[in-house]
Write a protein that holds these residues in place. Structure first.
Motif, PDB file in Angstrom:
ATOM      1  N   ARG A  25       0.817  -1.063  -0.086  1.00 52.81           N
ATOM      2  CA  ARG A  25      -0.055  -0.051   0.023  1.00 52.81           C
ATOM      3  C   ARG A  25       0.934   1.119   0.157  1.00 52.81           C
ATOM      4  O   ARG A  25       0.549   2.215  -0.715  1.00 52.81           O
ATOM      5  N   SER A  26       2.048   1.284   0.700  1.00 49.69           N
ATOM      6  CA  SER A  26       2.890   2.352   0.816  1.00 49.69           C
ATOM      7  C   SER A  26       3.633   2.661  -0.729  1.00 49.69           C
ATOM      8  O   SER A  26       3.661   3.652  -0.999  1.00 49.69           O
ATOM      9  N   ALA A  51       1.118   4.434  -3.094  1.00 46.90           N
ATOM     10  CA  ALA A  51       0.880   5.601  -2.597  1.00 46.90           C
ATOM     11  C   ALA A  51       2.050   6.667  -2.778  1.00 46.90           C
ATOM     12  O   ALA A  51       1.835   7.685  -2.524  1.00 46.90           O
ATOM     13  N   LEU A  52       3.227   6.351  -3.348  1.00 42.75           N
ATOM     14  CA  LEU A  52       4.245   7.037  -3.690  1.00 42.75           C
ATOM     15  C   LEU A  52       3.935   8.257  -4.404  1.00 42.75           C
ATOM     16  O   LEU A  52       3.235   7.898  -5.507  1.00 42.75           O
ATOM     17  N   THR A  53       4.431   9.344  -3.927  1.00 39.68           N
ATOM     18  CA  THR A  53       3.863  10.492  -4.955  1.00 39.68           C
ATOM     19  C   THR A  53       5.046  10.791  -6.035  1.00 39.68           C
ATOM     20  O   THR A  53       4.703  11.433  -7.171  1.00 39.68           O
ATOM     21  N   THR A 113       6.888   8.385  -8.624  1.00 41.38           N
ATOM     22  CA  THR A 113       7.008   7.172  -9.398  1.00 41.38           C
ATOM     23  C   THR A 113       7.910   7.129 -10.491  1.00 41.38           C
ATOM     24  O   THR A 113       8.213   5.838 -11.197  1.00 41.38           O
ATOM     25  N   HIS A 163       6.793   6.591   3.852  1.00 44.92           N
ATOM     26  CA  HIS A 163       6.283   7.707   3.616  1.00 44.92           C
ATOM     27  C   HIS A 163       5.772   7.988   2.194  1.00 44.92           C
ATOM     28  O   HIS A 163       6.844   7.575   1.364  1.00 44.92           O
ATOM     29  N   ARG A 164       4.938   8.632   2.087  1.00 48.53           N
ATOM     30  CA  ARG A 164       4.563   8.543   0.387  1.00 48.53           C
ATOM     31  C   ARG A 164       5.558   9.528  -0.307  1.00 48.53           C
ATOM     32  O   ARG A 164       5.658   9.535  -1.428  1.00 48.53           O
ATOM     33  N   ASP A 165       6.186  10.374   0.531  1.00 46.42           N
ATOM     34  CA  ASP A 165       7.282  11.062  -0.115  1.00 46.42           C
ATOM     35  C   ASP A 165       8.525  10.698  -0.120  1.00 46.42           C
ATOM     36  O   ASP A 165       9.726  11.419  -0.540  1.00 46.42           O
ATOM     37  N   GLU A 175      -0.643   9.136   5.004  1.00 49.32           N
ATOM     38  CA  GLU A 175       0.937   9.404   4.682  1.00 49.32           C
ATOM     39  C   GLU A 175       1.607   8.317   4.164  1.00 49.32           C
ATOM     40  O   GLU A 175       2.830   8.460   3.633  1.00 49.32           O
ATOM     41  N   TYR A 176       1.032   7.056   4.799  1.00 46.73           N
ATOM     42  CA  TYR A 176       2.065   5.904   4.664  1.00 46.73           C
ATOM     43  C   TYR A 176       0.938   4.981   3.706  1.00 46.73           C
ATOM     44  O   TYR A 176       1.567   3.515   3.526  1.00 46.73           O
ATOM     45  N   GLY A 177       0.073   5.408   3.232  1.00 48.63           N
ATOM     46  CA  GLY A 177      -0.680   4.798   2.074  1.00 48.63           C
ATOM     47  C   GLY A 177      -1.735   3.815   2.705  1.00 48.63           C
ATOM     48  O   GLY A 177      -2.405   2.977   1.893  1.00 48.63           O
TER      49      GLY A 177
END
Length: 333
Positions: free
Chosen positions: A62-63, A66-68, A70, A141-143, A258-260
């Protein structure tokens, strides 16, 4: 994907870095990020994969999804050569919509090292890439990708980055506490040339800074918002060996998006942790990974002796037989 024994060479080795070679080469302005997850190398038990895939599906997958950032981001999952025959399809289903390349690794030839360096060298040539390690039951974290690219040294092709600030999540009660652990394995990242690749799996994670600096590279500890979450559950290797270690941290209210993660993911993780059968308490503090690494070291030594000059063919065969017997010990740990 590597097939057969060609992709299963012994790749844990001392690398000789030629200073004049280290020139930063990128694909445009973006350094590729290669995320590597080791999933059960040295394990053949189907029940292990059943449980770990249930965690992976609701945590790291899931993380990754969700990465912003890619672009030029790749995920590789390394499993054992004796993993169930359908493991590639099961992983693809568990991590969707994320995608990953699955490597099958043979510990007799490669030890517990998950990275197929030959494949990455063929894919990226002499381009600089960032290789990051993360376990299947951890979160990012997504960032993360944008942060690791920001903090790797642009002027030196050999550099390491650790994000010391993280979160410990205990699945039994879903308590999240802050933690500071510089040079932890979670999200540890190393930038190097793909043709002479150095990865976070090449050394003990706590010695990474020393290892990189000794070879003329940069090692950076980043203080930021938590970039990773480490999950504690009864069936995790470290928990079984040493017990829970997150006492004393400050309990946090975390925005899990924030972690998906969603509330459904959190509920599924807690349920999975409650249904798993745990092993009896051990009489020592060694993790399974540490014990397996010790066996792998013996296998490697026996294989080296079998190839040494002056060893008779009969003695060589006996040494190889001893190494194969140890391999079966490895799978029993």
């Amino acid at each position: 994907m590597s097939k057969g024994l060609e992709g299963q060479r012994l790749i844990v080795q001392e690398l000789r870095v030629r200073p004049q070679y280290w020139r930063l080469k990128m694909n445009g302005n973006v350094v590729p990020v290669v995320i590597v997850t080791r999933l059960g190398i040295g394990v053949s038990n189907p029940e292990f994969y059943d449980y770990r895939l249930s965690l992976l599906s609701h945590s790291l997958a899931r993380s990754i999804s969700a990465l912003t950032e890619t672009k030029e981001t790749y995920w590789y999952i390394a499993v054992d050569v004796r993993a169930p025959a359908n493991i590639e399809k099961r992983i693809a289903k568990a991590i969707a919509p994320a995608k990953a390349v699955v490597w099958r690794r043979n510990p007799f030839f490669t030890g517990l090292h998950p990275v197929d360096k030959d494949e990455l060298a063929n894919k990226f040539g002499d381009q600089s890439i960032i290789v990051m390690r993360i376990d299947d039951d951890d979160l990012l974290h997504r960032d993360f990708v944008s942060e690791v690219r920001k903090h790797t040294s642009r002027g030196a092709a050999l550099s390491a980055v650790t994000f010391g600030q993280g979160i410990d999540l205990t699945l039994s009660n879903m308590a999240a506490v802050d933690t500071w652990y510089p040079w932890i394995g979670a999200a540890l990242s190393i930038q190097s040339s793909a043709s002479e690749l150095i990865t976070p799996y090449d050394m003990k994670h706590t010695r990474t800074a020393e290892w990189i600096q000794r070879r003329g590279g940069d090692a950076k500890e980043v203080r930021s918002a938590p970039m990773w979450v480490r999950m504690w559950h009864q069936a995790s290797d470290s928990t079984e060996a040493r017990g829970f270690r997150n006492a004393g941290g400050t309990e946090l209210r975390v925005d899990w998006a924030e972690y998906g993660l969603t509330s459904n993911n959190l509920a599924a993780l807690q349920q999975a942790a409650q249904t798993v059968t745990t092993s009896p308490k051990r009489a020592h503090s060694f993790s399974r990974l540490e014990m397996k690494l010790a066996v792998v070291k013996q296998i490697r030594a026996l294989r080296a002796q079998s190839k040494a000059n002056g060893v008779s063919e009969k003695a060589s065969r006996e040494l190889r037989k001893d190494a194969k017997r140890l391999l079966e010990v490895l799978y029993c740990i």
